[in-house]
Design a protein around this motif. Structure first.
Motif, PDB file in Angstrom:
ATOM      1  N   UNK A  70       0.805  -1.231   0.000  1.00 17.50           N
ATOM      2  CA  UNK A  70       0.000   0.000   0.000  1.00 17.50           C
ATOM      3  C   UNK A  70       0.836   1.279   0.000  1.00 17.50           C
ATOM      4  N   UNK A  71       2.110   1.172   0.300  1.00 14.74           N
ATOM      5  CA  UNK A  71       2.962   2.372   0.221  1.00 14.74           C
ATOM      6  C   UNK A  71       3.157   2.810  -1.227  1.00 14.74           C
ATOM      7  N   UNK A  72       2.799   1.942  -2.165  1.00 17.73           N
ATOM      8  CA  UNK A  72       2.946   2.240  -3.591  1.00 17.73           C
ATOM      9  C   UNK A  72       1.608   2.357  -4.306  1.00 17.73           C
ATOM     10  N   UNK A  73       0.511   2.381  -3.546  1.00 20.97           N
ATOM     11  CA  UNK A  73      -0.823   2.506  -4.126  1.00 20.97           C
ATOM     12  C   UNK A  73      -1.775   1.466  -3.564  1.00 20.97           C
ATOM     13  N   UNK A  74      -3.041   1.643  -3.860  1.00 23.85           N
ATOM     14  CA  UNK A  74      -4.070   0.772  -3.281  1.00 23.85           C
ATOM     15  C   UNK A  74      -4.676  -0.209  -4.283  1.00 23.85           C
ATOM     16  N   UNK A  75      -4.118  -0.304  -5.479  1.00 23.35           N
ATOM     17  CA  UNK A  75      -4.723  -1.151  -6.511  1.00 23.35           C
ATOM     18  C   UNK A  75      -4.825  -2.615  -6.115  1.00 23.35           C
ATOM     19  N   UNK A  76      -3.773  -3.187  -5.537  1.00 22.00           N
ATOM     20  CA  UNK A  76      -3.797  -4.604  -5.134  1.00 22.00           C
ATOM     21  C   UNK A  76      -4.803  -4.826  -4.010  1.00 22.00           C
ATOM     22  N   UNK A  77      -4.863  -3.888  -3.092  1.00 24.81           N
ATOM     23  CA  UNK A  77      -5.818  -3.963  -1.988  1.00 24.81           C
ATOM     24  C   UNK A  77      -7.249  -3.869  -2.515  1.00 24.81           C
ATOM     25  N   UNK A  78      -7.479  -2.965  -3.445  1.00 24.20           N
ATOM     26  CA  UNK A  78      -8.796  -2.796  -4.046  1.00 24.20           C
ATOM     27  C   UNK A  78      -9.216  -4.054  -4.804  1.00 24.20           C
ATOM     28  N   UNK A  79      -8.295  -4.640  -5.533  1.00 28.06           N
ATOM     29  CA  UNK A  79      -8.596  -5.867  -6.282  1.00 28.06           C
ATOM     30  C   UNK A  79      -9.031  -6.989  -5.339  1.00 28.06           C
ATOM     31  N   UNK A  80      -8.317  -7.144  -4.220  1.00 29.31           N
ATOM     32  CA  UNK A  80      -8.676  -8.170  -3.224  1.00 29.31           C
ATOM     33  C   UNK A  80     -10.049  -7.876  -2.628  1.00 29.31           C
ATOM     34  N   UNK A  81     -10.330  -6.642  -2.327  1.00 26.49           N
ATOM     35  CA  UNK A  81     -11.632  -6.265  -1.769  1.00 26.49           C
ATOM     36  C   UNK A  81     -12.758  -6.598  -2.737  1.00 26.49           C
ATOM     37  N   UNK A  82     -12.558  -6.302  -4.001  1.00 29.89           N
ATOM     38  CA  UNK A  82     -13.572  -6.617  -5.008  1.00 29.89           C
ATOM     39  C   UNK A  82     -13.795  -8.119  -5.111  1.00 29.89           C
ATOM     40  N   UNK A  83     -12.711  -8.895  -5.049  1.00 31.71           N
ATOM     41  CA  UNK A  83     -12.841 -10.351  -5.093  1.00 31.71           C
ATOM     42  C   UNK A  83     -13.641 -10.889  -3.908  1.00 31.71           C
ATOM     43  N   UNK A  84     -13.583 -10.188  -2.794  1.00 30.17           N
ATOM     44  CA  UNK A  84     -14.319 -10.585  -1.593  1.00 30.17           C
ATOM     45  C   UNK A  84     -15.705  -9.945  -1.504  1.00 30.17           C
ATOM     46  N   UNK A  85     -16.047  -9.108  -2.477  1.00 26.82           N
ATOM     47  CA  UNK A  85     -17.306  -8.345  -2.474  1.00 26.82           C
ATOM     48  C   UNK A  85     -17.417  -7.432  -1.260  1.00 26.82           C
ATOM     49  N   UNK A  86     -16.283  -6.908  -0.815  1.00 24.19           N
ATOM     50  CA  UNK A  86     -16.272  -5.987   0.321  1.00 24.19           C
ATOM     51  C   UNK A  86     -16.652  -4.592  -0.141  1.00 24.19           C
ATOM     52  N   UNK A  87     -17.395  -3.900   0.690  1.00 25.77           N
ATOM     53  CA  UNK A  87     -17.812  -2.526   0.409  1.00 25.77           C
ATOM     54  C   UNK A  87     -16.876  -1.508   1.055  1.00 25.77           C
ATOM     55  N   UNK A  88     -16.162  -1.974   2.081  1.00 24.12           N
ATOM     56  CA  UNK A  88     -15.279  -1.106   2.866  1.00 24.12           C
ATOM     57  C   UNK A  88     -13.958  -1.828   3.066  1.00 24.12           C
ATOM     58  N   UNK A  89     -12.858  -1.099   2.957  1.00 30.40           N
ATOM     59  CA  UNK A  89     -11.530  -1.629   3.256  1.00 30.40           C
ATOM     60  C   UNK A  89     -10.917  -0.751   4.331  1.00 30.40           C
ATOM     61  N   UNK A  90     -10.466  -1.382   5.405  1.00 34.49           N
ATOM     62  CA  UNK A  90      -9.736  -0.690   6.464  1.00 34.49           C
ATOM     63  C   UNK A  90      -8.305  -1.210   6.411  1.00 34.49           C
ATOM     64  N   UNK A  91      -7.342  -0.296   6.343  1.00 34.77           N
ATOM     65  CA  UNK A  91      -5.947  -0.698   6.288  1.00 34.77           C
ATOM     66  C   UNK A  91      -5.083   0.333   6.996  1.00 34.77           C
ATOM     67  N   UNK A  92      -3.814  -0.011   7.171  1.00 37.89           N
ATOM     68  CA  UNK A  92      -2.863   0.887   7.822  1.00 37.89           C
ATOM     69  C   UNK A  92      -1.547   0.870   7.080  1.00 37.89           C
ATOM     70  N   UNK A  93      -0.479   0.692   7.825  1.00 36.80           N
ATOM     71  CA  UNK A  93       0.894   0.522   7.367  1.00 36.80           C
ATOM     72  C   UNK A  93       1.585   1.813   6.932  1.00 36.80           C
ATOM     73  N   UNK A  94       0.923   2.697   6.231  1.00 41.32           N
ATOM     74  CA  UNK A  94       1.579   3.906   5.732  1.00 41.32           C
ATOM     75  C   UNK A  94       1.698   5.001   6.785  1.00 41.32           C
ATOM     76  N   UNK A  95       0.896   4.928   7.845  1.00 39.55           N
ATOM     77  CA  UNK A  95       0.820   5.957   8.881  1.00 39.55           C
ATOM     78  C   UNK A  95       0.264   7.275   8.317  1.00 39.55           C
TER      79      UNK A  95
END
Length: 161
Positions: free
Chosen positions: A89-114
């Motif tokens: 996620x320090x380089x963008x949210x595309x991979x995270x978004x792709x995983x969320x879509x595969x899970x049919x998630x409406x909301x993604x909560x993440x951290x790591x970048x501060x």
């Protein structure tokens, strides 16, 4: 329903406790906390204070202490929770978004970048509360409030002074 959202507290329990006290003073209806990793021990500390806590392990947590990601459902909303380091996620949210879509998630909560983020992409809310204890970019620490009201979802950041 209002949910407190924290990430990257890094073992600084005094600061975490002060933020929880502030949350309870300003948002009395918060009884659930989502902690997006670093450190799981902080999430357990919050749980001992009487909150319902959903958490994931971050890159600073021992392997196997908690799941690296979770799919939870609150008030009928699917929430994908991940620290974010395994999705770069320090380089963008595309991979995270792709995983969320595969899970049919409406909301993604993440951290790591501060770094706090609150954006909607392709109908998915991507929310990073930032860090209350080790904020990046020289600003004040932040945490988040996620509010689910029927079909509506609202998220915002709160600065810690």
């Amino acid at each position: 329903m209002k949910i407190g959202v924290l990430s990257d507290t890094h073992g600084m329990k005094n600061a975490t406790q002060k933020v929880l006290e502030y949350m309870s003073e300003t948002n009395k209806e918060i009884d659930t906390i989502i902690h997006a990793g670093d450190l799981v021990s902080d999430a357990k500390f919050i749980e001992r204070l009487g909150y319902k806590v959903y958490c994931v392990a971050g890159n600073c947590d021992p392997i196997g202490i908690a799941p690296a990601e979770r799919l939870i459902e609150i008030e009928g909303k699917k929430i994908f929770l991940a620290h974010g380091h395994t999705y770069q996620v320090k380089y963008g949210v595309n991979k995270l978004l792709e995983r969320a879509k595969n899970l049919s998630a409406e909301i993604v909560i993440f951290g790591h970048t501060h770094i706090p983020e609150n954006l909607k992409v392709a109908g998915v809310l991507l929310f990073n509360p930032g860090s209350v204890t080790l904020p990046k970019q020289g600003g004040p620490g932040t945490f988040g409030i996620l509010e689910i009201a029927g079909k509506d979802v609202f998220a915002h950041h709160v600065q810690v002074k």
